[in-house]
Design a protein around this motif. Structure first.
Motif, PDB file in Angstrom:
ATOM      1  N   VAL A  12      26.805  34.696  52.669  1.00  0.00           N
ATOM      2  CA  VAL A  12      25.736  33.882  52.055  1.00  0.00           C
ATOM      3  C   VAL A  12      26.316  32.646  51.399  1.00  0.00           C
ATOM      4  O   VAL A  12      25.765  31.531  51.477  1.00  0.00           O
ATOM      5  CB  VAL A  12      24.942  34.740  51.051  1.00  0.00           C
ATOM      6  CG1 VAL A  12      23.970  33.878  50.256  1.00  0.00           C
ATOM      7  CG2 VAL A  12      24.178  35.839  51.791  1.00  0.00           C
ATOM      8  N   GLU A  13      27.471  32.863  50.762  1.00  0.00           N
ATOM      9  CA  GLU A  13      28.113  31.719  50.106  1.00  0.00           C
ATOM     10  C   GLU A  13      28.538  30.663  51.133  1.00  0.00           C
ATOM     11  O   GLU A  13      28.364  29.449  50.926  1.00  0.00           O
ATOM     12  CB  GLU A  13      29.327  32.215  49.323  1.00  0.00           C
ATOM     13  CG  GLU A  13      30.048  31.101  48.559  1.00  0.00           C
ATOM     14  CD  GLU A  13      31.255  31.612  47.812  1.00  0.00           C
ATOM     15  OE1 GLU A  13      31.913  30.826  47.120  1.00  0.00           O
ATOM     16  OE2 GLU A  13      31.555  32.838  47.926  1.00  0.00           O
ATOM     17  N   SER A  14      29.064  31.197  52.257  1.00  0.00           N
ATOM     18  CA  SER A  14      29.474  30.248  53.308  1.00  0.00           C
ATOM     19  C   SER A  14      28.266  29.519  53.902  1.00  0.00           C
ATOM     20  O   SER A  14      28.322  28.298  54.193  1.00  0.00           O
ATOM     21  CB  SER A  14      30.232  30.992  54.403  1.00  0.00           C
ATOM     22  OG  SER A  14      31.396  31.595  53.872  1.00  0.00           O
ATOM     23  N   GLU A  15      27.165  30.254  54.151  1.00  0.00           N
ATOM     24  CA  GLU A  15      25.960  29.637  54.696  1.00  0.00           C
ATOM     25  C   GLU A  15      25.379  28.590  53.754  1.00  0.00           C
ATOM     26  O   GLU A  15      24.778  27.590  54.189  1.00  0.00           O
ATOM     27  CB  GLU A  15      24.915  30.714  54.993  1.00  0.00           C
ATOM     28  CG  GLU A  15      25.272  31.598  56.184  1.00  0.00           C
ATOM     29  CD  GLU A  15      24.236  32.680  56.417  1.00  0.00           C
ATOM     30  OE1 GLU A  15      23.346  32.831  55.535  1.00  0.00           O
ATOM     31  OE2 GLU A  15      24.313  33.375  57.445  1.00  0.00           O
ATOM     32  N   SER A  16      25.537  28.836  52.459  1.00  0.00           N
ATOM     33  CA  SER A  16      24.994  27.854  51.505  1.00  0.00           C
ATOM     34  C   SER A  16      25.765  26.542  51.530  1.00  0.00           C
ATOM     35  O   SER A  16      25.262  25.494  51.081  1.00  0.00           O
ATOM     36  CB  SER A  16      25.026  28.443  50.087  1.00  0.00           C
ATOM     37  OG  SER A  16      26.378  28.653  49.673  1.00  0.00           O
ATOM     38  N   GLN A  17      26.988  26.592  52.097  1.00  0.00           N
ATOM     39  CA  GLN A  17      27.769  25.350  52.168  1.00  0.00           C
ATOM     40  C   GLN A  17      27.350  24.448  53.348  1.00  0.00           C
ATOM     41  O   GLN A  17      27.676  23.251  53.397  1.00  0.00           O
ATOM     42  CB  GLN A  17      29.263  25.720  52.303  1.00  0.00           C
ATOM     43  CG  GLN A  17      29.833  26.510  51.149  1.00  0.00           C
ATOM     44  CD  GLN A  17      29.841  25.694  49.863  1.00  0.00           C
ATOM     45  OE1 GLN A  17      30.009  24.432  49.884  1.00  0.00           O
ATOM     46  NE2 GLN A  17      29.631  26.377  48.736  1.00  0.00           N
TER      47      GLN A  17
END
Length: 329
Positions: free
Chosen positions: A278-283
């Motif tokens: 999720v953190e990566s997708e938010s980037q």
């Protein structure tokens, strides 16, 4: 003032009576006469000396009269020294007379030593003539097949006068016999062997020389009663099986707890990985916005990307519908 002759005789008689009473209280004349009549040669001076040494003359003279009548040669000094040492002169003389009648060799010095040691010398002589039976308590032993056997034995003992001083007592005999019973039963393959031949216990125990170092001589050991008790072997095996089961349950519970802990750890790692995704997708939106601002990504490129995402979502939805139909069929 003159004294009448009658009153003079009365006073003289009273004085004589007082002097005689004092003299008889100090000098045991009657005891001396009894000794002479019994053939015991003892001087009146010796009796007075006993009084001065705080020795009761009758405690010495009467036993000496008995010994003389029985044909035992004893001296006054022997009896008096034993009395002064705290011994029982009368009992020692009775023991010497009993031993003399039974043809048992017993000297005065040994009898006095036995008496001063705290043992009953007369009872010892009587036990030498008439043996005593000692009954052991109920001794429990287990044969090799695990069956309990309860044995009661009667031990016939005779006093050993030569070992009375320093020899062990009845408690040691009972303990040694009990040890022999436990050893004999424990070495038997089956309890039936003991029930069929109880005399094997007597033979084994007698062969060990259990009377060594004791004040007695074992004449015989007779088995009075033999009973079968519990199945100790089966009881021990049951307890061992129960203990093994508890150990196995504890180990299984330990493995289950470790598996649960590992499962929870894996779930936590899955959640952690999802959080990273999720953190990566938010980037991604941030990177696209930065690319649009810098002119590295055009509007048409952005629109094509959106179309591709929509097409991918549509294909995924159609694939899920088809999978649902196939499962129903």
């Amino acid at each position: 003032m003159t004294i009448e002759p009658g009153l003079y005789l009365v006073l003289l008689a009273a004085i004589i009576i007082i002097v005689l009473s004092i003299l008889l209280s100090v000098v045991p004349v009657m005891l001396w006469i009894s000794a002479l009549a019994s053939g015991v040669r003892i001087s009146i001076i010796t009796l007075i000396a006993m009084r001065l040494r705080r020795v009761t003359p009758s405690r010495i003279v009467n036993p000496m009269i008995k010994a003389t009548k029985a044909g035992i040669d004893l001296s006054v000094n022997q009896l008096e020294s034993h009395y002064l040492a705290g011994g029982n002169v009368d009992r020692v003389v009775n023991a010497l007379i009993a031993a003399h009648r039974a043809k048992i060799h017993l000297e005065f010095e040994r009898a006095a030593a036995i008496d001063l040691a705290g043992r009953d010398v007369l009872l010892a002589v009587q036990m030498s003539v008439n043996p005593r039976v000692i009954e052991t308590p109920n001794v429990s032993a287990v044969a090799k097949n695990g069956i309990e056997v309860k044995v009661i034995a009667r031990v016939t003992v005779r006093a050993n006068i030569d070992r009375l001083v320093g020899g062990a007592g009845e408690e040691t005999i009972i303990a040694r016999v009990g040890e022999g019973i436990v050893t004999t039963v424990g070495s038997s393959e089956s309890h039936k062997d003991v029930l069929e031949n109880p005399d094997m216990i007597s033979r084994t125990v007698l062969g060990k020389g259990l009377d060594a170092g004791t004040a007695f001589e074992i004449l015989s050991i007779d088995i009075a009663d033999v009973d079968v008790g519990k199945n100790i072997g089966a009881h021990l095996q049951t307890e061992q099986a129960e203990a093994d089961k508890r150990i196995a349950q504890a180990k299984a519970e330990e493995r289950r707890a470790m598996a649960v802990a590992a499962e929870q750890e894996m779930k936590a790692r899955v959640v952690e990985m999802r959080a990273k995704v999720v953190e990566s997708e938010s980037q991604v939106p941030l990177a696209m916005a930065e690319a649009l601002r810098n002119g590295q990504l055009g509007v048409m490129d952005y629109m094509n990307l959106k179309n591709i995402e929509s097409d991918t979502q549509m294909r995924s939805s159609l694939g899920k519908v088809n999978d649902g139909k196939n499962e129903k069929e």
